[in-house]
Design an enzyme around this catalytic site. Structure first.
Site, short mmCIF file in Angstrom:
data_model
loop_
_atom_site.label_atom_id
_atom_site.label_comp_id
_atom_site.label_asym_id
_atom_site.label_seq_id
_atom_site.Cartn_x
_atom_site.Cartn_y
_atom_site.Cartn_z
CE LYS A 115 23.06 5.23 42.76
NZ LYS A 115 22.59 6.06 43.88
CE LYS A 197 32.16 -3.35 49.86
NZ LYS A 197 32.03 -2.03 49.52
CE LYS A 200 23.79 -0.32 51.57
NZ LYS A 200 23.69 0.81 52.43
#
Ligand code: TRP
Length: 332
Positions: A115, A197, A200
């Site tokens: 991040k 995978k 989202k």
């Protein structure tokens, strides 16, 4: 106080864009969870502050997250569903745990490194101490198990280390939690790159089926799903695209692969993709209707948040008082 059932605690990021991967991998099993565990589900709005948010969106997402989980079958009568910022014990305990967590430990966290690379202009202290707030979430409820995705395992391990360290100095304070890593979430793959995978936050919206996608969008995305040059609907190694579609179809219909192969014998991928799209759209339609109904009833959602916060705060207060007493903070 002795526990009736072991405690399970999950933190949910406030975001309305859950996918069928989240649904099939985790949310679908929530009702069975509450039979065996005392379950807490916490919308972690304070964790969301570690990256810049648009206020109105964060607020809307908090309501949407609650509404969507309830629409998927999470029963607020059988589970404690609440918002992190409504229970101030979380940030209070987080401060205390900061004093028992090492700079080096936090520096090693993969998520912090990722991040801070992604938000290089905003490497704030909250991003760095994110795991101690998460540890506070977990430890306040004397949690036994923490169902999380693989990416959060390191944070749960840090939480364990901090709890063990604290208990070593002040015995019998915290239950040491175990992570439960859900494998099945990773089972549903991207429609565009079926070896990866379904994620989202994939930049390609065609790769992902969101629970709130409308019927036409769902059918169109499945129509465009990447498959191979074969034409026969058959589960086989290397046929990642078709295997993924068969897995999704099987999860929503309950049919096994042999039955699917029989039903689609002699029919091409086009027919199958349409069937998958329509089946998924049909299955999601009641969830979406319930979501819309709940979003139109803010009073109900707010009442539920209040009840959840009250129940959570009562549990959290017991642990926090114990911690303060052990530390030598004066209780009045
Ligand atoms: N960090 C978790 C995530 O990004 C969310 C979270 C916050 C959490 N607190 C938690 C998960 C406590 C489990 C337990 O998904």
């Amino acid at each position: 106080m002795p526990k009736e059932k072991p405690v399970s605690f999950s933190g949910i990021q406030p975001s309305g864009n859950l996918t069928i991967g989240n649904y099939l991998g985790a949310i679908k099993y929530f009702p069975t969870y509450s039979e065996n565990y005392k379950c807490f589900y916490c919308v972690v709005d304070q964790h969301a502050l570690t990256v810049r948010q648009v206020s109105a969106e964060l607020r809307r997402c908090t309501y949407e997250t609650l509404a969507l989980y309830i629409a998927c079958g999470l029963d607020p009568e059988k589970n404690t569903l609440f918002v992190q910022s409504h229970v101030s014990a979380h940030s209070e305990l987080a401060w205390i745990l900061n004093c028992f967590t090492m700079f080096g430990e936090l520096s090693r966290m993969t998520q912090f490194k990722e991040k801070s690379a992604k938000h290089a202009d905003n490497i704030n202290a909250g991003l760095f101490t994110y795991p101690t707030l998460m540890a506070a979430d977990i430890l306040l409820y004397q949690t036994d198990v923490v169902p999380v995705g693989e990416d959060q395992k390191q944070h749960v391990e840090l939480c364990r280390d901090v709890a063990v360290r604290f208990n070593h100095i002040y015995p019998d304070t915290f239950t040491i939690p175990e992570p439960i890593i859900s494998q099945s979430g990773a089972r549903i793959k991207s429609l565009a790159e079926p070896t990866r995978k379904m994620d989202k936050s994939d930049p390609n919206p065609n790769a992902v089926i969101y629970l709130l996608d409308d019927r036409d969008t769902i059918v169109r995305k499945f129509k465009r799903a990447v498959t191979d040059s074969d034409t026969c609907v058959k589960f086989a190694p290397g046929k990642d695209g078709i295997n993924n579609l068969m897995t999704i179809y099987s999860c929503f219909t309950g049919l096994d692969f042999a039955a699917i192969e029989r039903d689609f014998a002699g029919r091409g991928y086009g027919d199958f993709k349409l069937a998958v799209g329509e089946t998924v759209a049909d299955a999601l339609s009641p969830v979406q209707a319930e979501f819309r109904r709940l979003m139109a009833d803010k009073a109900y959602l707010e009442n539920m948040m209040k009840k959840g916060a009250g129940a959570a705060a009562a549990c959290a207060a017991r642990t926090l008082a114990k911690v303060k007493k052990k530390l030598g903070l004066v209780l009045i």
